[in-house]
Design a protein around this motif. Structure first.
Motif, mmCIF file in Angstrom:
data_model
loop_
_atom_site.group_PDB
_atom_site.id
_atom_site.type_symbol
_atom_site.label_atom_id
_atom_site.label_comp_id
_atom_site.label_asym_id
_atom_site.label_seq_id
_atom_site.Cartn_x
_atom_site.Cartn_y
_atom_site.Cartn_z
ATOM 1 N N ASP A 97 42.711 43.237 33.264
ATOM 2 C CA ASP A 97 43.198 44.454 32.491
ATOM 3 C C ASP A 97 44.151 45.191 33.688
ATOM 4 O OD1 ASP A 97 43.114 47.686 32.193
ATOM 5 O OD2 ASP A 97 41.967 46.738 30.542
ATOM 6 N N ARG A 98 45.476 45.529 33.244
ATOM 7 C CA ARG A 98 46.184 45.877 34.156
ATOM 8 C C ARG A 98 45.807 47.579 34.887
ATOM 9 N NH1 ARG A 98 49.011 41.681 34.984
ATOM 10 N NH2 ARG A 98 50.242 40.912 33.160
ATOM 11 N N ARG A 99 44.953 48.191 34.357
ATOM 12 C CA ARG A 99 44.337 49.473 34.860
ATOM 13 C C ARG A 99 43.475 49.095 35.935
ATOM 14 N NH1 ARG A 99 43.015 51.068 28.920
ATOM 15 N NH2 ARG A 99 42.119 49.167 29.019
ATOM 16 N N VAL A 100 42.777 48.149 35.760
ATOM 17 C CA VAL A 100 41.778 47.786 36.724
ATOM 18 C C VAL A 100 42.660 46.946 37.777
ATOM 19 C CG1 VAL A 100 39.877 46.020 37.451
ATOM 20 C CG2 VAL A 100 39.945 47.411 35.135
ATOM 21 N N GLN A 101 43.673 46.284 37.486
ATOM 22 C CA GLN A 101 44.397 45.494 38.691
ATOM 23 C C GLN A 101 45.118 46.956 39.590
ATOM 24 O OE1 GLN A 101 46.717 42.824 36.630
ATOM 25 N NE2 GLN A 101 45.203 41.535 36.375
ATOM 26 N N ALA A 102 45.679 47.744 39.024
ATOM 27 C CA ALA A 102 46.108 48.828 39.585
ATOM 28 C C ALA A 102 45.421 49.330 40.546
ATOM 29 C CB ALA A 102 46.889 49.929 38.637
ATOM 30 N N ILE A 103 44.042 49.679 40.343
ATOM 31 C CA ILE A 103 43.208 50.513 41.126
ATOM 32 C C ILE A 103 42.800 49.752 42.224
ATOM 33 C CG2 ILE A 103 40.816 51.311 41.262
ATOM 34 C CD1 ILE A 103 41.134 52.121 38.164
ATOM 35 N N LEU A 104 42.347 48.221 41.897
ATOM 36 C CA LEU A 104 41.779 47.382 42.812
ATOM 37 C C LEU A 104 43.089 47.140 43.826
ATOM 38 C CD1 LEU A 104 39.617 45.413 43.619
ATOM 39 C CD2 LEU A 104 40.532 43.604 42.252
ATOM 40 N N ILE A 105 44.172 46.667 43.553
ATOM 41 C CA ILE A 105 45.429 46.381 44.382
ATOM 42 C C ILE A 105 46.004 47.669 44.993
ATOM 43 C CG2 ILE A 105 47.468 45.143 44.876
ATOM 44 C CD1 ILE A 105 46.275 43.234 42.625
ATOM 45 N N GLY A 106 46.491 48.434 44.035
ATOM 46 C CA GLY A 106 47.245 49.764 44.502
ATOM 47 C C GLY A 106 46.295 50.691 45.309
ATOM 48 N N PHE A 107 45.098 50.955 44.914
ATOM 49 C CA PHE A 107 44.567 51.670 45.769
ATOM 50 C C PHE A 107 43.872 51.052 46.877
ATOM 51 C CE2 PHE A 107 40.712 54.384 46.911
ATOM 52 C CZ PHE A 107 41.398 55.490 47.124
ATOM 53 N N ALA A 262 34.968 44.946 48.752
ATOM 54 C CA ALA A 262 34.068 43.922 48.437
ATOM 55 C C ALA A 262 33.221 44.261 47.406
ATOM 56 C CB ALA A 262 33.053 43.669 49.598
ATOM 57 N N VAL A 263 32.693 45.590 47.325
ATOM 58 C CA VAL A 263 32.007 46.032 46.054
ATOM 59 C C VAL A 263 32.777 46.081 44.815
ATOM 60 C CG1 VAL A 263 30.907 47.921 45.234
ATOM 61 C CG2 VAL A 263 30.665 47.459 47.545
ATOM 62 N N VAL A 264 34.131 46.601 44.862
ATOM 63 C CA VAL A 264 34.912 46.533 43.573
ATOM 64 C C VAL A 264 35.487 45.184 43.119
ATOM 65 C CG1 VAL A 264 35.456 48.924 43.842
ATOM 66 C CG2 VAL A 264 37.180 47.184 44.932
ATOM 67 N N ILE A 265 35.535 44.204 43.969
ATOM 68 C CA ILE A 265 35.921 42.977 43.473
ATOM 69 C C ILE A 265 34.964 42.311 42.902
ATOM 70 C CG2 ILE A 265 36.390 40.736 44.261
ATOM 71 C CD1 ILE A 265 38.188 41.631 46.413
ATOM 72 N N ILE A 266 33.612 42.348 43.084
ATOM 73 C CA ILE A 266 32.573 41.860 42.426
ATOM 74 C C ILE A 266 32.412 42.767 41.242
ATOM 75 C CG2 ILE A 266 29.863 41.841 42.467
ATOM 76 C CD1 ILE A 266 30.146 41.413 45.491
ATOM 77 N N ALA A 267 32.348 44.058 41.162
ATOM 78 C CA ALA A 267 32.420 44.741 40.025
ATOM 79 C C ALA A 267 33.507 44.459 38.947
ATOM 80 C CB ALA A 267 32.499 46.346 40.199
ATOM 81 N N ALA A 268 34.635 44.087 39.551
ATOM 82 C CA ALA A 268 35.895 43.961 38.496
ATOM 83 C C ALA A 268 35.632 42.496 37.912
ATOM 84 C CB ALA A 268 37.047 43.996 39.219
ATOM 85 N N LYS A 269 35.177 41.512 38.908
ATOM 86 C CA LYS A 269 35.032 40.108 38.322
ATOM 87 C C LYS A 269 33.766 40.048 36.974
ATOM 88 C CE LYS A 269 36.416 37.124 41.969
ATOM 89 N NZ LYS A 269 36.049 36.314 42.732
ATOM 90 N N LYS A 270 32.812 41.098 37.214
ATOM 91 C CA LYS A 270 31.790 41.063 36.427
ATOM 92 C C LYS A 270 31.902 42.135 35.200
ATOM 93 C CE LYS A 270 28.187 39.796 39.664
ATOM 94 N NZ LYS A 270 27.713 38.293 38.807
ATOM 95 N N GLY A 271 33.094 42.674 35.115
ATOM 96 C CA GLY A 271 33.498 43.686 34.109
ATOM 97 C C GLY A 271 32.460 44.934 34.304
ATOM 98 N N PHE A 272 32.034 45.180 35.264
ATOM 99 C CA PHE A 272 31.081 46.567 35.539
ATOM 100 C C PHE A 272 32.152 47.877 35.253
ATOM 101 C CE2 PHE A 272 29.272 49.866 38.226
ATOM 102 C CZ PHE A 272 28.059 49.825 37.469
ATOM 103 N N LEU A 273 31.684 48.395 34.193
ATOM 104 C CA LEU A 273 32.471 49.857 33.890
ATOM 105 C C LEU A 273 33.996 49.845 33.696
ATOM 106 C CD1 LEU A 273 30.660 52.289 36.404
ATOM 107 C CD2 LEU A 273 30.176 52.164 34.082
ATOM 108 N N CYS A 274 34.275 48.387 33.387
ATOM 109 C CA CYS A 274 35.721 48.268 33.258
ATOM 110 C C CYS A 274 35.912 48.230 31.507
ATOM 111 C CB CYS A 274 35.898 46.741 33.555
ATOM 112 S SG CYS A 274 35.898 46.382 35.292
ATOM 113 N N PRO A 275 37.204 48.634 31.135
ATOM 114 C CA PRO A 275 37.431 48.894 29.697
ATOM 115 C C PRO A 275 37.053 47.751 28.923
ATOM 116 C CG PRO A 275 39.408 49.496 31.342
ATOM 117 C CD PRO A 275 38.445 48.770 32.046
ATOM 118 N N LYS A 276 36.566 47.808 27.706
ATOM 119 C CA LYS A 276 36.244 46.563 26.894
ATOM 120 C C LYS A 276 37.361 46.109 26.355
ATOM 121 C CE LYS A 276 31.836 47.856 27.484
ATOM 122 N NZ LYS A 276 30.760 46.942 28.488
ATOM 123 N N LYS A 277 38.476 46.502 26.012
ATOM 124 C CA LYS A 277 39.576 46.077 25.435
ATOM 125 C C LYS A 277 40.513 45.903 26.856
ATOM 126 C CE LYS A 277 42.870 46.378 21.743
ATOM 127 N NZ LYS A 277 43.298 47.588 20.738
#
Length: 556
Positions: A97-107, A262-277
């Motif tokens: 998801d581009r929105r998650v990528q923007a937060i993870l990398i951009g921020f 470290a925390v958000v990479i694990i969360a993003a990989k598992k889809g935790f609170l990430c958009p469903k679509k």
């Protein structure tokens, strides 16, 4: 009249940079020269006294420049060794998801680069990484700049905040403040303000991306990413605040972002609170012409380096910083000793003007320069690439050096013009009196805007704090507001100004190949910058309205 004359050098710098588009190094040199003339011919200060304070300012800037040089040298070393490409490769396939990528990398990743290097490097590194993942180049530039805000005041191991401390410490001590307590108080309130801003800016960056660059150009497409944005803000703020409250200005961004990553990479990989679509951009063939690169961007060196080896220098930097600040193995005791200190007493024969630099304690020397040398060996960097990294660093930092040296010297003259002079108040104090009488209760809202303007015209939160932190401190005392909180607002405003500062915009456009869109980027980012300043003003303003006075400076 004296206040108007005293403000002339600063107004000159503003006009030269904004109206005539002069670079900071030329504008600040001109402002410094006019400051000297005003001190000599209007304040009628003794020539030797003026020269002594000017020289003291030049010497004081050495430590800050060493940090800038060391941080940028680390970055260039990693680019030429192949480490940067390896780090970029490690971010692939975490979450589609581009929105998650923007937060993870951009921020978050950008925050780490800010903590380690600062001075425009986060946007210049995060934006190309976003492009490599499939982001439109202009979108990557906009996002990288918007997110280069919350981490900035503690960037390059706390350089902007340490500069604010350097130019206000004399005033704080004259009011009875303990230097260590003042340092921790300024770190605390700066972190509190930025933490509030993080809750807004992380989601706002996604909103701007969806509204401007989404296939439907609808801001509501950002809403499914709100839970992950808030989660990231909570995690980041927790580590960020803990570092600021207990360890001071060096660690909030650097260590806080590493732990958050470290925390958000694990969360993003598992889809935790990430958009469903999964949300994505339209196919590149449908992008607006302005979104695309207009020139070929030179790729970083790629030699297939392993990820753990690429991160090695940063791990060593973090370890050495923590070990030296917490005095593991007696490092702090050793590095702060006289063996690692340069001093000059009585500059030009003036007993009131002294300079001291604890170079062993300077992050630019230990760990940055030390880790650079280590990296040359562990990454097996060829002599030719070592030479190229050093050469690039000198070229990149030359302008910053000139601006910094003349800027700091200018401020030292400003705040010490009352000595051996016909006018017994310094130029800085006279300006503060005029500003206080003109703004009074509204000064709370003015403080962060001054910081943002300083960053916009100079290209640096550090230079903004150099120019205006002393003025903000003096004005705060005169309007009976906590100088600690007002200086924090100055530094936070300077960080927010990074979103729109010309230097950063030009740099990120060059690295993304979107040269010619600078005006569009600044126009887009002005609103997020002002929203950030408003949120922070409301939060820290609540402390001031409630009568908060950290260290009780106003009562002394």
């Amino acid at each position: 009249m004296n206040a108007l004359i005293a403000s002339a050098p600063i107004l000159l710098v503003v006009v030269l940079m904004i109206v005539f588009n002069w670079p900071a190094k030329r504008a600040l040199t001109s402002g410094w020269l006019l400051t000297v003339l005003v001190a000599l011919f209007v304040w009628k200060q003794d020539t030797l006294t003026t020269a002594a304070w000017a020289l003291d300012g030049f010497l004081e800037a050495i430590g800050t420049f060493t940090i800038i040089f060391g941080a940028i040298l680390i970055m260039n070393t990693l680019k030429h060794s192949g480490a940067v490409v390896a780090i970029q490769r490690g971010f692939n396939n975490i979450n589609p998801d581009r929105r998650v990528q923007a937060i993870l990398i951009g921020f978050v990743f950008s925050a780490f680069i800010e903590g380690a290097a600062g001075f425009g490097s986060p946007a210049a590194l995060a934006a190309p990484l976003l492009i490599s993942l499939g982001f439109p180049p202009l979108c990557a530039a906009v996002i990288a700049l918007i997110y280069n805000s919350t981490p900035v005041s503690f960037g390059a191991v706390g350089t902007p905040t340490n500069m604010a401390l350097a130019v206000t410490m004399q005033s704080a001590k004259s009011m009875g403040a303990d230097p260590e307590q003042y340092t921790m108080a300024l770190s605390k309130y700066t972190a509190i303000g930025h933490s509030a801003g993080a809750f807004v800016i992380i989601f706002l960056g996604v909103f701007v991306m969806c509204r401007m660059f989404g296939p439907d150009k609808k801001g509501k497409d950002a809403l499914p990413a709100l839970p992950f944005a808030l989660f990231t803000a909570v995690v980041f703020d927790f580590f960020y605040l803990m570092m600021a409250l207990f360890f001071g200005p060096e660690f909030p961004t650097l260590v806080g972002s590493v732990l958050t990553l470290a925390v958000v990479i694990i969360a993003a990989k598992k889809g935790f609170l990430c958009p469903k679509k999964v949300w994505d951009f339209a196919p590149s063939g449908q992008w607006d012409k302005d979104w695309c690169s207009k020139q070929e961007v030179k790729a970083d060196f790629n030699n297939g380096m392993k990820l753990w080896l690429a991160w090695g220098p940063y791990i060593i930097i973090a370890f050495l910083l923590v070990a030296s600040r917490l005095d593991w193995f007696g490092l702090k005791t050793l590095l702060t000793g006289n063996a690692f200190k340069a001093q000059i007493h009585g500059i030009l024969g003036n007993p009131d003007v002294n300079w001291s630099w604890n170079w062993g304690w300077c992050p630019g020397v230990m760990p940055f320069l030390l880790v650079c040398i280590i990296t040359f060996f562990i990454h097996r960097v060829s002599p030719a690439k070592v030479k190229e990294a050093v050469s690039d660093t000198f070229k990149q930092t030359l302008g910053a050096a000139i601006a910094l040296f003349f800027g700091v010297s200018m401020v030292y003259i400003y705040r010490n013009t009352g000595m051996n002079a016909a006018i017994d108040k310094s130029m800085l104090y006279v300006m503060a009196e005029a500003l206080a009488s003109g703004t009074k209760d509204a000064y709370l809202a003015v403080a962060p805007v001054i910081g943002a303007i300083g960053a916009f015209m100079s290209g640096s939160n550090t230079v903004s704090n150099t120019l205006f932190a002393g003025l903000q401190f003096q004005t705060a005392v005169l309007v009976d507001m906590s100088p600690v909180i007002i200086v924090a607002l100055q530094s936070i405003g300077g960080a927010a100004g990074n979103m729109i500062c010309v230097n950063n915009v030009v740099a990120v456009c060059a690295t993304t190949g979107t040269v010619g869109t600078e005006g569009k980027i600044i126009k887009t980012n002005i609103l997020p910058c002002l929203i950030y300043c408003l949120v922070v003003t409301i939060v820290l303003g609540a402390f001031i309205v409630s009568g908060a006075d950290p260290l009780g400076l106003l009562a002394r």
